[in-house]
Enzyme design. Structure first.
Site, PDB file in Angstrom:
ATOM      1  N   TYR A  60       0.854  -1.191   0.000  1.00 38.09           N
ATOM      2  CA  TYR A  60       0.000   0.000   0.000  1.00 38.09           C
ATOM      3  C   TYR A  60       0.880   1.228   0.000  1.00 38.09           C
ATOM      4  O   TYR A  60       1.923   1.236   0.670  1.00 38.09           O
ATOM      5  CB  TYR A  60      -0.889   0.020   1.247  1.00 38.09           C
ATOM      6  CG  TYR A  60      -2.288  -0.426   0.930  1.00 38.09           C
ATOM      7  CD1 TYR A  60      -3.170   0.452   0.310  1.00 38.09           C
ATOM      8  CD2 TYR A  60      -2.719  -1.715   1.216  1.00 38.09           C
ATOM      9  CE1 TYR A  60      -4.451   0.043  -0.019  1.00 38.09           C
ATOM     10  CE2 TYR A  60      -3.987  -2.122   0.890  1.00 38.09           C
ATOM     11  CZ  TYR A  60      -4.858  -1.235   0.274  1.00 38.09           C
ATOM     12  OH  TYR A  60      -6.119  -1.632  -0.060  1.00 38.09           O
ATOM     13  N   GLU A  62      -0.623   4.809  -0.040  1.00 37.24           N
ATOM     14  CA  GLU A  62      -1.500   5.980  -0.158  1.00 37.24           C
ATOM     15  C   GLU A  62      -0.700   7.255   0.057  1.00 37.24           C
ATOM     16  O   GLU A  62       0.106   7.347   0.978  1.00 37.24           O
ATOM     17  CB  GLU A  62      -2.646   5.873   0.849  1.00 37.24           C
ATOM     18  CG  GLU A  62      -3.661   4.828   0.409  1.00 37.24           C
ATOM     19  CD  GLU A  62      -4.724   4.542   1.451  1.00 37.24           C
ATOM     20  OE1 GLU A  62      -4.621   5.084   2.555  1.00 37.24           O
ATOM     21  OE2 GLU A  62      -5.632   3.770   1.149  1.00 37.24           O
ATOM     22  N   ASP A 239      -9.213  14.140 -23.394  1.00 38.37           N
ATOM     23  CA  ASP A 239      -9.158  12.705 -23.066  1.00 38.37           C
ATOM     24  C   ASP A 239      -8.505  12.014 -24.262  1.00 38.37           C
ATOM     25  O   ASP A 239      -9.148  11.780 -25.282  1.00 38.37           O
ATOM     26  CB  ASP A 239     -10.581  12.186 -22.826  1.00 38.37           C
ATOM     27  CG  ASP A 239     -10.603  10.709 -22.460  1.00 38.37           C
ATOM     28  OD1 ASP A 239      -9.587  10.017 -22.712  1.00 38.37           O
ATOM     29  OD2 ASP A 239     -11.632  10.232 -21.951  1.00 38.37           O
ATOM     30  N   THR A 265      -5.546   6.628 -20.739  1.00 33.28           N
ATOM     31  CA  THR A 265      -5.276   5.301 -20.199  1.00 33.28           C
ATOM     32  C   THR A 265      -3.932   4.833 -20.752  1.00 33.28           C
ATOM     33  O   THR A 265      -3.440   5.354 -21.761  1.00 33.28           O
ATOM     34  CB  THR A 265      -6.370   4.296 -20.588  1.00 33.28           C
ATOM     35  OG1 THR A 265      -6.630   4.446 -21.974  1.00 33.28           O
ATOM     36  CG2 THR A 265      -7.625   4.499 -19.791  1.00 33.28           C
ATOM     37  N   LYS A 268      -3.833   1.225 -23.983  1.00 37.24           N
ATOM     38  CA  LYS A 268      -4.349   1.204 -25.356  1.00 37.24           C
ATOM     39  C   LYS A 268      -3.154   1.314 -26.304  1.00 37.24           C
ATOM     40  O   LYS A 268      -2.309   0.417 -26.301  1.00 37.24           O
ATOM     41  CB  LYS A 268      -5.400   2.302 -25.524  1.00 37.24           C
ATOM     42  CG  LYS A 268      -6.639   2.057 -24.630  1.00 37.24           C
ATOM     43  CD  LYS A 268      -7.778   2.995 -24.927  1.00 37.24           C
ATOM     44  CE  LYS A 268      -9.040   2.650 -24.169  1.00 37.24           C
ATOM     45  NZ  LYS A 268      -9.150   3.333 -22.880  1.00 37.24           N
ATOM     46  N   ARG A 274      -2.763  -1.797 -17.398  1.00 38.72           N
ATOM     47  CA  ARG A 274      -4.058  -1.126 -17.230  1.00 38.72           C
ATOM     48  C   ARG A 274      -3.896  -0.058 -16.172  1.00 38.72           C
ATOM     49  O   ARG A 274      -3.489  -0.325 -15.044  1.00 38.72           O
ATOM     50  CB  ARG A 274      -5.127  -2.129 -16.835  1.00 38.72           C
ATOM     51  CG  ARG A 274      -5.342  -3.183 -17.899  1.00 38.72           C
ATOM     52  CD  ARG A 274      -6.643  -3.883 -17.719  1.00 38.72           C
ATOM     53  NE  ARG A 274      -7.698  -3.075 -18.281  1.00 38.72           N
ATOM     54  CZ  ARG A 274      -8.252  -3.305 -19.474  1.00 38.72           C
ATOM     55  NH1 ARG A 274      -7.847  -4.315 -20.212  1.00 38.72           N
ATOM     56  NH2 ARG A 274      -9.216  -2.540 -19.919  1.00 38.72           N
TER      57      ARG A 274
HETATM   58  N1  DSN Z   1     -13.903   0.956 -23.432  1.00 41.24           N
HETATM   59  C1  DSN Z   1     -12.892   1.736 -24.084  1.00 41.24           C
HETATM   60  C2  DSN Z   1     -13.000   1.630 -25.553  1.00 41.24           C
HETATM   61  O1  DSN Z   1     -13.045   0.525 -26.024  1.00 41.24           O
HETATM   62  O2  DSN Z   1     -13.010   2.619 -26.279  1.00 41.24           O
HETATM   63  C3  DSN Z   1     -12.863   3.118 -23.639  1.00 41.24           C
HETATM   64  O3  DSN Z   1     -12.718   3.158 -22.249  1.00 41.24           O
END
Ligand code: DSN
Length: 659
Positions: A60, A62, A239, A265, A268, A274
Site C-alpha cells: 500500500y 496511499e 481525453d 489510459t 491502449k 491497465r
Molecule cells: N472501453 C474503451 C474503448 O473501447 O473505447 C474506452 O474506455
C-alpha cells in the site's frame, strides 16, 4: 520437509490451480490465433507484464512521492544514495512506511511521462503528472471531483457519436452527478463543427469541456476547443486515452500545454499496464487533480501497475515505438481505403488515427434488412476477427448500433504491414458481403439477424488462421493446444470413417438438433439403437452418409464414412446458428446449441447397421429445400436418391411448405 510455518503456498500456478492455469492457456492461444481489432486493446510487452506481477503488487502506498522529484532527472530519481537517506530523514507524504522504493518508481514513472509529453513551451520540469488513476473512468471522475462541484455542467461528445461514458452519458456517474451538454458531428460531413460546438457551449456555459473520443477517428483541433472553453470560462479537458501512443510518437497532435488537463489510459496504443495518467501544465490544476485522485476518488495506488507503466514509458522513447505508432495509423488508413474499394462504407469518411468505423447498414438483405453492427461483429468473431459493434452518426441507441469499430494497434504490434492489411481487408469484405440479413418480428420493432454462407465463413476462417500464423507471436502451439477454435481441418479428412459425439447443452436437446441436421428420423431412436442417416449440404447434395447412434448414457454418436472434417465443422456451425443452411429460407435454424466433438477414427465393430440413402418423412431437415431437390440444379448421379424416395421428399416438402 517444508517448514510447517511456511504459509507461502509455494508452487507453480499449474500445480496449485490447474483450472485457472488452463483458462490462461486458452486465453493466450485465443490471442495468438485470432486477429484482435478492438482499438482499445494491445498485446503488451512481456517486460511490462513481468513488472506487473512483481513484488510492488504487495504494498500500500496511499499518498504521493515528494514534490521535489518532479523536477529531478531520471538519474537523480534513481540515485539511491540520495533518495534513501532523504526518505529516512524527511518524512515523506505517504500514509504508510515501507514506500522508499515505491516513491522512486512512482517518481520515475511521473518523470518519464513528463519527458515524453513535454513540448518546447512546456518542458518536463513544467508538467505535473499523476500516474495513480486505476483506469480511464476513475481518472476522468477524479478530474471532475478535483475541479468542479456536483451539479455543475460538463460538455462532451455524445456517446453515440464517439464520446465516452465518462463524458456525460446518462447511464454513467458523469451524467448522473453533473448537468450535461453534448455535442456531435455535422450530420452531412460527419466531422466536428466548431461553430455548432461553440453555440452549444455559449448556451450551456459548462465548467468543463471534454474533447477526445472513443470512436471518432480524426483528431480534434485542440486550439479551437481551447478558444471555445476560454470564451465560456470552462476548463478544457483532453481525453486522449485511445491515442496516447500516437501522441508520443508525434503522429497525432498533442493537447499538452493547450488543454488545462489531459487524461489517458495506459493500456491502449501506449501498450502499457491497465491504468491511467493525468497531465497538466497548471500547478493550480495539478494540486486539485491530485486531491481528486487521492483521497477524492481512490485509496491505495496500484504500485505494480505504476512500475509497469514506467517500463512501457521507457519503451516509448525508442524508434521502434515511434515506428509502431506510425505503422498503426498507416495500417488503419490503408484498411479504410481497402474496405471502401471493396464496397463497404467507412463512417466519418475515413480515418486519421488507429481506428475505422464501418457502416454495416450498406450490406442489405433480400427483405431490405440492413446488417446490424452486432451481428456483423458476431460473425466476424466466428471467423476469428475480433471487433466491437459501435454506434455511428445517425444511430439513436447504443443497443442498435449500425457500425463496427476496427482498430489496428494489436495487429500492427504483431507485425502487420501493407500486404497483410490488404489480405485482411479482403477477408473482412468477403465475409460481410456474404452475409444475408433478415428480420424477425420483434415486440416493438423488427429484430435484425443475419446468416452467412458456410463456405465463405470457412474460407475466411482459414485465411485468418494463415494470416495470424504468418506474423509475430509464438504460434508454435498446435491446434491441439487450442481445442476451442475449430478449423476446417481439425478432423482429418481421411477416406476412412470418423466418429463425432453430439451432446445436449443445458436445455438444448441433441436429438432435436440431429432431427434438424440429418435426413433420418433421429427422434425415433431408442437408447442403444442405430440407424442409417445422411448429412446434406444446404443445396441438398450429399455431404456424407453415415450411421447415427443414440447412447444409453445420453447424447449421440454420428459415424460418417467420409468428409468427417466438413461434417464436424458444418454441425458446429449449425449449432452456432449463423450459417445459411437453406437456400430459400434464411430463418431455418437448428435447435441448440449442442456440443459437437470429435472422437477420431470410427471403431467399425461398433457400427451394426448398413449404410443407406434415407429421407425420412419428417417436416424438415437441412437440404430438404435444396436447389437440386427443387429441380433447378443438376446433381451428380451418384448422389441421387432413388426415384421413390425423391418423390416422397417432394411430397413432404410440399406439405411442409403448405403448412
Ligand atoms: N472501453 C474503451 C474503448 O473501447 O473505447 C474506452 O474506455
Amino acid at each position: 520437509m517444508p517448514n510447517h510455518r511456511d504459509f507461502l503456498f509455494r508452487g507453480e500456478l499449474a500445480e496449485l490451480d490447474p483450472d485457472v492455469a488452463e483458462l490462461i492457456r486458452h486465453e493466450t492461444a485465443r490471442q495468438e490465433r485470432y486477429l484482435i481489432m478492438i482499438p482499445s486493446e494491445s498485446t503488451v510487452p512481456q517486460a511490462v507484464r513481468e513488472a506487473l506481477s512483481s513484488s510492488f503488487h504487495n504494498i500500500y502506498a496511499e499518498g504521493y512521492p515528494l514534490d521535489e522529484t518532479r523536477t529531478m532527472s531520471q538519474a537523480e530519481i534513481l540515485d539511491y544514495n540520495a533518495r534513501l537517506p532523504e526518505y529516512r530523514r524527511v518524512a515523506d507524504k505517504r500514509y504508510y512506511k515501507g514506500t522508499e522504493y515505491a516513491d522512486i518508481v512512482e517518481a520515475l514513472a511521473r518523470r518519464r511521462a513528463a519527458e515524453l509529453f513535454a513540448t518546447p513551451q512546456y518542458p518536463a520540469e513544467k508538467l505535473y503528472v499523476n500516474v495513480q488513476p486505476l483506469s480511464g473512468a476513475p481518472a476522468n471522475s477524479a478530474i471532475f471531483t478535483g475541479l468542479i462541484n456536483v451539479g455543475d455542467t460538463i460538455m462532451g461528445m455524445d456517446l453515440l457519436q464517439g464520446g465516452h461514458l465518462t463524458h456525460g452519458s446518462p447511464v454513467a456517474r458523469s451524467g448522473k452527478q453533473y448537468k450535461v451538454a453534448s455535442y456531435g458531428v455535422d450530420p452531412v460531413t460527419e466531422r466536428l463543427d466548431y461553430d455548432a460546438i461553440r453555440k452549444i457551449a455559449l448556451e450551456a456555459r459548462p465548467k468543463i469541456i471534454i474533447a477526445g473520443f472513443t470512436s471518432y477517428p480524426f483528431a480534434p483541433d485542440w486550439q479551437a476547443f481551447k478558444d471555445i472553453a476560454q470564451e465560456v470560462g470552462a476548463y478544457l479537458m483532453a481525453d486522449i486515452a485511445h491515442v496516447a501512443g500516437l501522441v508520443i510518437a508525434g503522429v497525432y497532435p498533442s493537447p499538452v500545454g493547450i488543454a488545462d488537463v489531459v487524461s489517458f489510459t495506459t493500456h491502449k496504443t501506449l501498450a502499457g499496464p491497465r491504468g491511467a495518467v493525468i497531465i497538466t501544465h497548471r500547478s493550480d490544476v495539478s494540486s486539485k487533480v491530485d486531491r481528486g485522485v487521492f483521497p477524492g476518488e481512490q485509496g491505495g495506488p496500484h504500485v505494480h501497475a505504476i512500475a509497469a507503466l514506467a517500463v512501457s514509458l521507457r519503451l516509448a522513447y525508442t524508434d521502434q515505438f515511434k515506428q509502431l505508432q506510425k505503422q498503426t495509423v498507416d495500417n488503419a488508413t490503408r484498411l479504410a481505403a481497402k474496405l471502401e474499394a471493396r464496397g463497404l462504407r467507412v463512417a466519418y469518411g475515413g480515418t486519421g488515427s488507429h481506428m475505422i468505423l464501418v457502416d454495416t447498414k450498406n450490406v442489405v438483405g433480400k427483405d431490405g434488412t440492413p446488417l446490424s453492427g452486432d451481428i456483423a461483429a458476431r460473425i466476424l468473431d466466428l471467423a476469428g476477427i475480433v471487433c466491437n459493434r459501435n454506434t455511428i452518426p445517425g444511430d439513436s441507441s447504443a443497443l442498435r448500433a449500425s457500425g463496427i469499430r476496427l482498430g489496428t494497434p494489436w495487429i500492427t504490434q504483431r507485425g502487420f504491414g501493407d500486404a497483410e492489411i490488404d489480405q485482411l481487408g479482403d477477408l473482412i469484405a468477403d465475409l460481410l458481403h456474404a452475409c444475408e440479413p433478415f428480420s424477425y418480428t420483434g415486440k416493438k420493432r423488427p429484430e435484425p439477424r443475419a446468416k452467412v454462407d458456410f463456405d465463405v465463413l470457412q474460407r475466411v476462417k482459414s485465411g485468418v488462421r494463415d494470416l495470424s500464423a504468418s506474423v509475430g507471436i509464438d504460434t508454435s502451439a498446435g491446434d491441439e493446444d487450442y481445442p476451442h477454435f475449430y478449423y476446417m481441418d481439425r478432423v482429418a479428412d481421411v477416406e476412412d470413417w470418423t466418429t463425432l459425439a453430439i451432446r445436449d447443452i443445458g436445455q438444448a436437446d441433441a436429438g432435436r438438433f440431429l432431427q434438424f441436421a440429418l435426413t433420418s428420423d433421429v427422434q425415433a431412436l431408442k437408447a442403444g439403437e442405430q440407424q442409417p442417416t445422411q448429412v446434406l449440404e444446404a443445396d441438398g447434395s450429399v455431404m456424407a452418409r453415415g450411421v447415427v447412434e443414440r447412447l444409453a448414457e445420453g447424447g449421440y454418436l454420428l459415424h460418417v464414412e467420409s468428409n468427417g472434417s466438413r461434417v464436424a465443422t458444418w454441425l458446429r456451425a449449425l449449432s452456432d446458428g449463423f450459417v445459411l443452411c437453406d437456400p430459400v429460407d434464411p430463418y431455418a435454424k437448428a435447435p441448440g446449441p449442442v456440443d459437437v466433438s470429435s472422437y477420431g477414427q470410427t471403431d467399425r465393430d461398433r457400427v451394426t447397421v448398413q449404410l443407406a440413402d434415407v429421407y425420412a418423412p419428417k417436416a424438415y431437415y437441412v437440404g430438404l429445400n435444396g436447389a437440386q431437390f427443387c429441380g433447378t440444379k443438376p446433381r451428380r448421379a451418384a448422389d441421387l436418391p432413388v426415384d421413390g424416395t425423391r418423390r416422397r421428399r417432394a411430397e413432404v416438402h410440399a406439405g411442409h411448405r403448405a403448412a
